[in-house]
Design a protein around this motif. Sequence first.
Motif, mmCIF file in Angstrom:
data_model
loop_
_atom_site.group_PDB
_atom_site.id
_atom_site.type_symbol
_atom_site.label_atom_id
_atom_site.label_comp_id
_atom_site.label_asym_id
_atom_site.label_seq_id
_atom_site.Cartn_x
_atom_site.Cartn_y
_atom_site.Cartn_z
ATOM 1 N N ILE A 247 0.823 -1.210 0.000
ATOM 2 C CA ILE A 247 0.000 0.000 0.000
ATOM 3 C C ILE A 247 0.859 1.262 0.000
ATOM 4 C CG2 ILE A 247 -0.264 0.306 2.506
ATOM 5 C CD1 ILE A 247 -3.315 0.817 1.831
ATOM 6 N N PHE A 248 2.117 1.135 0.442
ATOM 7 C CA PHE A 248 2.996 2.298 0.464
ATOM 8 C C PHE A 248 3.466 2.713 -0.933
ATOM 9 C CE2 PHE A 248 4.344 1.170 5.058
ATOM 10 C CZ PHE A 248 3.264 1.891 5.555
ATOM 11 N N THR A 249 3.141 1.916 -1.950
ATOM 12 C CA THR A 249 3.480 2.326 -3.322
ATOM 13 C C THR A 249 2.433 3.276 -3.895
ATOM 14 O OG1 THR A 249 2.300 0.505 -4.430
ATOM 15 C CG2 THR A 249 4.579 0.091 -3.744
ATOM 16 N N ILE A 250 1.261 3.364 -3.263
ATOM 17 C CA ILE A 250 0.189 4.219 -3.784
ATOM 18 C C ILE A 250 0.587 5.682 -3.675
ATOM 19 C CG2 ILE A 250 -2.184 4.989 -3.347
ATOM 20 C CD1 ILE A 250 -2.865 2.081 -2.698
ATOM 21 N N ALA A 251 0.467 6.402 -4.797
ATOM 22 C CA ALA A 251 0.852 7.820 -4.902
ATOM 23 C C ALA A 251 2.363 8.025 -4.886
ATOM 24 C CB ALA A 251 0.188 8.665 -3.824
ATOM 25 N N CYS A 252 3.136 6.983 -5.234
ATOM 26 C CA CYS A 252 4.589 7.165 -5.282
ATOM 27 C C CYS A 252 5.002 7.992 -6.503
ATOM 28 C CB CYS A 252 5.326 5.829 -5.260
ATOM 29 S SG CYS A 252 5.139 4.841 -6.763
ATOM 30 N N GLY A 253 4.160 8.022 -7.547
ATOM 31 C CA GLY A 253 4.478 8.804 -8.748
ATOM 32 C C GLY A 253 4.652 10.287 -8.461
ATOM 33 N N PRO A 254 3.626 10.949 -7.868
ATOM 34 C CA PRO A 254 3.791 12.368 -7.532
ATOM 35 C C PRO A 254 4.959 12.639 -6.583
ATOM 36 C CG PRO A 254 1.477 11.743 -7.415
ATOM 37 C CD PRO A 254 2.255 10.479 -7.608
ATOM 38 N N THR A 255 5.191 11.736 -5.628
ATOM 39 C CA THR A 255 6.300 11.957 -4.698
ATOM 40 C C THR A 255 7.643 11.800 -5.403
ATOM 41 O OG1 THR A 255 6.187 9.664 -3.942
ATOM 42 C CG2 THR A 255 5.030 11.282 -2.641
ATOM 43 N N ASN A 256 7.729 10.868 -6.350
ATOM 44 C CA ASN A 256 8.955 10.764 -7.151
ATOM 45 C C ASN A 256 9.209 12.058 -7.909
ATOM 46 O OD1 ASN A 256 9.661 8.162 -6.418
ATOM 47 N ND2 ASN A 256 8.601 7.197 -8.135
ATOM 48 N N SER A 257 8.138 12.652 -8.439
ATOM 49 C CA SER A 257 8.270 13.922 -9.159
ATOM 50 C C SER A 257 8.762 15.028 -8.229
ATOM 51 C CB SER A 257 6.928 14.325 -9.775
ATOM 52 O OG SER A 257 6.557 13.431 -10.794
ATOM 53 N N LEU A 258 8.230 15.058 -7.001
ATOM 54 C CA LEU A 258 8.669 16.069 -6.039
ATOM 55 C C LEU A 258 10.142 15.908 -5.682
ATOM 56 C CD1 LEU A 258 5.520 16.563 -5.670
ATOM 57 C CD2 LEU A 258 6.055 17.050 -3.292
ATOM 58 N N ARG A 259 10.548 14.657 -5.450
ATOM 59 C CA ARG A 259 11.955 14.414 -5.107
ATOM 60 C C ARG A 259 12.869 14.719 -6.295
ATOM 61 N NH1 ARG A 259 14.915 14.132 -1.497
ATOM 62 N NH2 ARG A 259 15.827 12.052 -1.586
ATOM 63 N N GLY A 260 12.420 14.345 -7.488
ATOM 64 C CA GLY A 260 13.193 14.648 -8.685
ATOM 65 C C GLY A 260 13.307 16.143 -8.905
ATOM 66 N N ALA A 261 12.212 16.858 -8.681
ATOM 67 C CA ALA A 261 12.213 18.319 -8.828
ATOM 68 C C ALA A 261 13.180 18.959 -7.841
ATOM 69 C CB ALA A 261 10.800 18.856 -8.614
ATOM 70 N N SER A 262 13.169 18.476 -6.592
ATOM 71 C CA SER A 262 14.074 19.003 -5.564
ATOM 72 C C SER A 262 15.535 18.812 -5.974
ATOM 73 C CB SER A 262 13.812 18.290 -4.237
ATOM 74 O OG SER A 262 14.736 18.688 -3.252
ATOM 75 N N TYR A 263 15.826 17.618 -6.510
ATOM 76 C CA TYR A 263 17.201 17.302 -6.913
ATOM 77 C C TYR A 263 17.627 18.130 -8.126
ATOM 78 C CZ TYR A 263 21.131 14.624 -8.786
ATOM 79 O OH TYR A 263 22.351 14.267 -9.286
ATOM 80 N N LEU A 264 16.776 18.194 -9.140
ATOM 81 C CA LEU A 264 17.130 18.881 -10.384
ATOM 82 C C LEU A 264 17.230 20.395 -10.211
ATOM 83 C CD1 LEU A 264 14.862 16.870 -12.857
ATOM 84 C CD2 LEU A 264 17.357 16.762 -12.725
ATOM 85 N N ALA A 265 16.300 20.956 -9.415
ATOM 86 C CA ALA A 265 16.263 22.418 -9.244
ATOM 87 C C ALA A 265 17.107 22.877 -8.060
ATOM 88 C CB ALA A 265 14.823 22.877 -9.063
ATOM 89 N N LYS A 266 17.667 21.890 -7.304
ATOM 90 C CA LYS A 266 18.463 22.198 -6.115
ATOM 91 C C LYS A 266 17.676 23.060 -5.130
ATOM 92 C CE LYS A 266 22.961 21.650 -8.329
ATOM 93 N NZ LYS A 266 22.432 20.908 -9.467
ATOM 94 N N GLN A 267 16.421 22.661 -4.915
ATOM 95 C CA GLN A 267 15.540 23.362 -3.973
ATOM 96 C C GLN A 267 15.059 22.385 -2.901
ATOM 97 O OE1 GLN A 267 14.785 26.711 -4.118
ATOM 98 N NE2 GLN A 267 16.190 26.846 -5.858
ATOM 99 N N LYS A 268 15.185 22.799 -1.640
ATOM 100 C CA LYS A 268 14.730 21.957 -0.528
ATOM 101 C C LYS A 268 13.319 22.317 -0.077
ATOM 102 C CE LYS A 268 18.514 19.475 0.580
ATOM 103 N NZ LYS A 268 18.509 18.007 0.724
ATOM 104 N N ASN A 269 12.957 23.598 -0.246
ATOM 105 C CA ASN A 269 11.647 24.077 0.197
ATOM 106 C C ASN A 269 11.014 24.879 -0.927
ATOM 107 O OD1 ASN A 269 11.686 23.384 3.280
ATOM 108 N ND2 ASN A 269 13.667 24.354 2.881
ATOM 109 N N ALA A 270 10.004 24.308 -1.561
ATOM 110 C CA ALA A 270 9.361 24.954 -2.709
ATOM 111 C C ALA A 270 8.054 24.228 -3.025
ATOM 112 C CB ALA A 270 10.292 24.912 -3.924
ATOM 113 N N LEU A 271 7.273 24.837 -3.904
ATOM 114 C CA LEU A 271 6.114 24.154 -4.464
ATOM 115 C C LEU A 271 6.550 23.455 -5.738
ATOM 116 C CD1 LEU A 271 3.225 26.802 -4.236
ATOM 117 C CD2 LEU A 271 3.599 24.844 -2.767
#
Length: 516
Positions: A247-271
Amino acid sequence: MKYRIGIDVGGTNTDAVILDENLTPVVKTKTPTTLDVSSGIYKALLEVLKMSSVPREDIKYAMLGTTHCTNAIVERKRLNKVGIIRIGYPATTAIKPMTGWPEELKEAIGNFSYIVKGGFEFNGNEISTLDKKYLRKIASEIKGKVNSIEITSVFSPVSNQHEIKAAEIFKEEMPDVPVSLSSEIGSIGFLERENANILNASLVDVAKTTVKGFIKALKNENIDCQVYIGQNDGTLMSVDYAMKYPIFTIACGPTNSLRGASYLAKQKNALVVDVGGTTTDIGVLVNGFPRESSTAVEIGGVRTNFRMPDLVSIGLGGGTVIRKSGNKVSIGPDSVGYKLTEKAMCFGGDTLTASDIATLLGVAKIGHDKKINGVHLNMAEEVYKRMIIMAESAIDRIKTNANDMKVVLVGGGSVLLPDKLSGALEVIRPDYFDVANAIGAAIAQISGQVEKIFMLDKIGREEAIKEAKNMAIEQAIKAGADPESIEIVDIDDVPLAYIPGNATRIRVKAAGNLLK
């Protein structure tokens, strides 16, 4: 050189990347998500391997973020028959298990529910002795009829002793049947925790099939590597852990996008605004991880309370259908989804989509603008303005104050949005934005999380936090983290005013690097 593959399944596209040992992208690809999901994953895997010259033996890790479990619940297919064991008789008999569930989902899981004597009060006192004899009788009754067991005891976040004892009995009586414990899935809120645990138990076979299929696909390409599955807090889990807690895989897609965005944009706190082919998902980064939802979440018509990312989702994506009826124009919420390249006008289809509007106005280059016929520029401009307002309104909804915040745009459909948005301090569109989800899966750490109620009158706050930290670290190690690299990334303690004994709910999250 050690390489890693990251694959993430979206509603429209399945994205794949290969990163080197410095976590620098080497190649990327997007392929349409298939109806059966698995063949789309295999196709994306083959494409990135074909595009790169990376030797197969140098690929050491493979990460998968998948929608298999979500789809199984929504479609009511491939679910386990579940033996539902509620511990708390007579205190918990007012509302039966699965009350309020959609009938077709109840039928798919089966109606094998029992309420057993046992459980604890809010202060940790035993309600009654666990009825072990009845548990063994239940096991003999349901043997051969169910292939998964879920056990939920009242106030198990305070004490899960009866859940553990009951699990031991079922493992003795039905050794080959997996057992899910609610204390390991959800938090306070008895019915919601039980619901989440029933869903988890129903997804065990789906998870096994998915994981084994992915491993087989890798082996078919002569790749022998460590495999991890994305979970919905933006981290990874080992395959064994994933098969126990699907059940912990549910909604992992959006969270992967958030983590990827944080890594690519070098932002820790953002929308983060993640625009796909079907929906736009907006989440909040807090110290580089997705902010968790504090409210109950509905999955497939079932109310649950296990951890989920705090998201606002709107029906706006590259495949969103635009309709004109008289003088009125509607935007979605339906989408052509993975059939975008067949249905959209810019690809020669007959359906007007958001991609066609952006292409016609020169905002994005998707397909060919000359194929878009019968659409006036005035109408296209009006529709585009409304699309931007939809995105800006969603951004306002997820903010907790009126201050502008940095916004990171990711997802293949983010080309629909401009470089300036109301409510955004700055709009960042990083390199590789279109495959941020796959990159998020590939760069993720392993985590462990614990949420438990402690009576501070008995052990004190410092000791309670120390115990919770140790439990979270232990969970991270079980999930596959390197013990030497684990750090505590989040601590939250909330006093529970309505419970005596200075009760406090403590939540701790630990994260570490992949075990080498």
